[in-house]
Write an enzyme that holds these catalytic residues in place. Structure first.
Site, PDB file in Angstrom:
ATOM      1  N   SER A   1       0.829  -1.200   0.000  1.00  0.00           N
ATOM      2  CA  SER A   1       0.000   0.000   0.000  1.00  0.00           C
ATOM      3  C   SER A   1       0.867   1.256   0.000  1.00  0.00           C
ATOM      4  O   SER A   1       1.655   1.464  -0.927  1.00  0.00           O
ATOM      5  CB  SER A   1      -0.954  -0.051   1.197  1.00  0.00           C
TER       6      SER A   1
ATOM      7  N   ASP B   1      -9.653  -5.383  -4.410  1.00  0.00           N
ATOM      8  CA  ASP B   1      -9.079  -4.405  -3.488  1.00  0.00           C
ATOM      9  C   ASP B   1      -9.996  -3.190  -3.445  1.00  0.00           C
ATOM     10  O   ASP B   1     -10.134  -2.469  -4.440  1.00  0.00           O
ATOM     11  CB  ASP B   1      -7.673  -4.019  -3.964  1.00  0.00           C
TER      12      ASP B   1
ATOM     13  N   HIS C   1      -7.507  -5.795  -0.039  1.00  0.00           N
ATOM     14  CA  HIS C   1      -6.317  -4.967   0.157  1.00  0.00           C
ATOM     15  C   HIS C   1      -5.426  -5.537   1.255  1.00  0.00           C
ATOM     16  O   HIS C   1      -4.215  -5.657   1.085  1.00  0.00           O
ATOM     17  CB  HIS C   1      -6.741  -3.542   0.522  1.00  0.00           C
TER      18      HIS C   1
END
Length: 273
Positions: free
Chosen positions: A95, A224, A253
């Site tokens: 991320s 995601d 995610h």
């Protein structure tokens, strides 16, 4: 507790497990290096030196008022890697951490970086614009900032559901994973949690991706809900020179469950390859 002090006087926590080729892991927002606990043990058990830090303002690191931006995050990482004199480094970022390692590798990592791995990473750029219509509208990020200011404890509890895909029909919800997401999030200072939203959503990594001259493995779940794949991995793979893209069907995610097990196998295979 091992720490190092950056050039602007910020004390950052890091862990350093195992011996062998160094693998440096960078976490997502609003978490800490604890998010990589399973992977750090896995890597150390397989003969690698696993190193992970808590980004400034997060986890057990200091909470300075300034420096909550991607250039500073990448510089902090550079100072840690230089300070430990790490070479032949494999970088792994999830991320926000995916953006951090890409910027570090492109702008600071010459002669030190061997490979890069990203998972659910924010590059090239998250926010929607005329040139990035697949991106997420700025109003969504304004909502995140508002949630952090209004009641970040409840906001992080609520965010854990889409983060791990626990809001999908048939999902097996782990209260433990949700609790740990909340625990890590609450360790982040409110200034860092607030300002990092701009850093992960508005930083443009296009030129960093183009500049990478080492192999990169780009992992992304096609479900995601936090960093949608259309504006992220599917664009990043078109910008890098030596990229491999793997799309994980139905994966969220957050790195958890079957997705985590498959990704961890792929991480080891890519490093060895």
């Amino acid at each position: 507790m091992p720490t190092f002090t950056t050039s602007d006087g910020t004390d950052l926590y890091y862990s350093d497990w195992g011996t062998g080729q160094p693998v440096v892991l960078s976490h997502g927002w609003p978490l800490s290096s604890d998010a990589w606990a399973v992977e750090r043990k896995l890597l150390a058990d397989h003969g690698y030196r696993a190193i992970a830090h808590d980004r400034r303002g997060h986890g057990r690191s200091a909470q300075p008022w300034n420096g909550n931006d991607m250039d500073t995050y990448a510089r902090d990482l550079a100072e840690l890697i230089d300070g430990l004199d790490l070479r032949d480094v494999v970088l792994i970022g999830h991320s926000t951490g995916g953006g951090e390692v890409v910027r570090y590798a492109a702008q600071h990592g010459a002669g030190r970086v061997a490979k890069v791995i990203t998972a659910g990473a924010v590059p090239p750029v998250m926010v929607q614009s005329e040139s990035n219509p697949e991106g997420t509208p700025i109003t969504a990020f304004d909502g995140i900032r508002a949630g952090v200011l209004a009641d970040r404890s409840q906001f992080f509890q609520d965010l854990s559901l889409p983060f791990f895909g626990f809001n999908r029909e048939g999902a097996t919800v782990s209260q433990g994973a949700r609790d740990d997401f909340w625990r890590q999030g609450m360790l982040a200072g409110i200034q860092a949690a607030y300002e990092c939203v701009k850093a992960f959503s508005e930083t443009d990594f296009t030129e960093d991706l183009r500049a990478l001259d080492v192999p990169i493995f780009i992992a992304h779940g096609d479900d995601d809900q936090i960093v949608p794949i259309a504006a992220a991995a599917l664009k990043s793979i078109e910008l890098v020179k030596h990229g491999t893209l793997k799309v994980y069907e139905g994966a969220p995610h957050g790195i958890f469950g079957d997705y985590q097990q498959e990704l961890d196998r792929d991480i080891l295979e890519f490093i060895r390859g």
